[in-house]
Design an enzyme around this catalytic site. Structure first.
Site: not given
Ligand SMILES: *Cc1c(COP(=O)(O)O)cnc(C)c1O
Length: 461
Positions: A217, A260
């Site tokens: 992730d 992000k």
């Molecule tokens: C934001 C986030 C997600 C999900 O992503 P989205 O673009 O909001 O669907 C998954 N894992 C982590 C660690 C995140 O911060």
């Protein structure tokens, strides 16, 4: 390279967006109408918006120029190939499936890889990640080090996997019941805490001996890499870009929320080195997102992501990005406010159990604190405690997480040092009057990801 200069930003401001300053009366009305849930406030009623660092980034002039290079062909857009090449070059993954956000990639990957009755270990849960694992029939198992659950521990790598917990799970359920282990970089729910490269290498060795793949992730991989550069001796002289490359090379598949690290406002992807998973993902993405060369993204948005990825791994960018977060955290420490230590990469997390020790966890201390901070001065933060944790699908009971936090998340390249001063002053004012604060109770509770849309009312006694 360890940065000896101030964290001052490697950019200047070309355009400004006015924000509204409100009165206390206006804010009291607004939070009541929002059911005391900061997610339900109108952004117009917010002065400094630190709800999330997701999709709230300021794009560079390069990225805005990139939008004009959008190739909006239905199939085979030039921007898709630019993005795929960038992902391969910077993140090492061979195959790319764009999605509109990270959770769409999680949905696709979980559906492909998880069977009913499987167990999915991870270095702490993330809301959407765990939900998609559960919807696919899996059970999430937390294998993060114990220090991650201790807000006082100054462990430099609270995102590390406890390899003994991982080995115990393998011994208990058998490797064939573990479709993969999911590793988040800069663990969001632990407060933006990094995993060490050495820990990831050790995990890789353990997983290899049982043929368990690693899913990354990678939402905040560059922020994690910056902490590795600052804290892991062996990597002191490596660039953020080199460290990002090495982290990714130790994993097999990745899900990404480009909202992000990648410095855009929307986007995500699934990336994989496995041809079989790639084929299946391409099949699924056409059902839920769009053709496999755009997957819910416009061409121009894919271009902005490709450029954002390159900007995100710059050492100077990361020093100022993380430097601003550290600045705010240190201000709060000066005021004596209890926060999670060490200060994270994307935000500062208030310890609501310590901030409001007179509220038990079922009085929703973090939810209460987030709404009080808004009332004080129009600063929007969010709950990361029992409300976010949801209910156990078997027993129907609340999960009571050890961490009861308010997340103050800093958008990238958006606010100034003076804004950070105002945030610290506002929270200090709430801290002064903390003994008068009463809790909240649910009046509406959605079934899934309840924290987004739940409504509350004040407890009166
Ligand atoms: C934001 C986030 C997600 C999900 O992503 P989205 O673009 O909001 O669907 C998954 N894992 C982590 C660690 C995140 O911060």
């Amino acid at each position: 390279m360890p940065n000896k200069r101030s964290w001052a930003e490697p950019w200047k401001i070309k355009m400004v967006e006015p924000i509204k300053m409100t009165t206390k009366e206006e804010r009291l009305t607004a939070i009541k109408e929002a059911g005391y849930n900061t997610f339900l406030l109108k952004s117009e009623d917010v002065y400094i918006d630190l709800l999330t660092d997701s999709g709230t980034n300021a794009m560079s002039d390069r990225q805005w120029a990139g939008l004009m290079l959008g190739d909006e062909a239905y199939a085979g857009s030039r921007n898709f190939y630019h993005l795929a090449e960038t992902v391969m070059e910077y993140y090492t993954y061979k195959n790319l499936v764009p999605t509109h956000q990270g959770r769409a990639a999680e949905h696709i990957l979980s559906t492909i890889m998880i069977k009913d009755g499987d167990f999915v270990p991870g270095n702490m849960y993330f809301t959407t990640t765990r939900l998609h694992q559960e919807l696919a029939g899996g059970t999430f198992v937390d294998v993060i080090v114990d220090e991650a659950h201790d807000t006082e521990s100054e462990h430099p790598f609270k995102g590390n996997v406890d390899l003994i917990k991982m080995q115990n799970l393998i011994d208990e359920v058998g490797a064939d019941k573990i479709p993969y282990v999911c590793i988040a970089t800069s663990v969001n729910m632990a407060g933006g805490q990094p995993i060490a490269l050495q820990n990831l290498k050790d995990l890789r060795a353990l997983c290899d001996s049982y043929d368990i793949p690693i899913v990354h992730d990678m939402t905040r991989v560059a922020e994690n890499a910056y902490f590795i550069q600052q804290r892991e001796e062996e990597y002191r002289n490596k660039t953020v870009r080199e460290i990002v490359h090495e982290i990714c090379s130790l994993t097999d598949h990745a899900t990404m929320s480009s909202k992000k690290d990648a410095l855009v406002n929307i986007g995500g992807f699934l990336a994989t080195n496995d041809e079989d998973v790639f084929m299946k993902a391409k099949n699924m993405v056409v059902m839920y997102e769009g053709l496999h060369t755009y997957g819910g993204m416009s061409g121009r948005d894919m271009e902005a992501v490709a450029i954002g990825i390159k900007e995100s791994v710059s050492d100077n960018h990361m020093a100022s990005r993380v430097g601003q977060v550290q600045y705010l955290g240190n201000k709060l420490i000066e005021y004596g406010i209890p926060i999670v230590m060490p200060i994270g990469s994307h935000g500062v997390f208030l310890d609501a159990k310590k901030f409001l020790p007179h509220l038990s966890q079922d009085m929703l201390p973090s939810q209460t604190l987030a709404s009080e901070i808004y009332i004080e001065n129009g600063v929007r933060t969010m709950e990361r405690g029992v409300v976010s944790a949801g209910r156990n699908k078997e027993t129907g009971e609340h999960y009571f997480p050890k961490l009861e936090l308010v997340r103050i998340t800093i958008p990238r390249r958006v606010y100034t040092q003076a804004h950070m001063d105002v945030v610290a002053e506002s929270i200090a004012a709430v801290y002064e009057r903390r003994n008068e604060i009463k809790g909240l109770k649910f009046v509406y509770e959605p079934e899934y990801l309840r924290f987004f849309q739940a409504r509350f009312s004040p407890i009166t006694n």
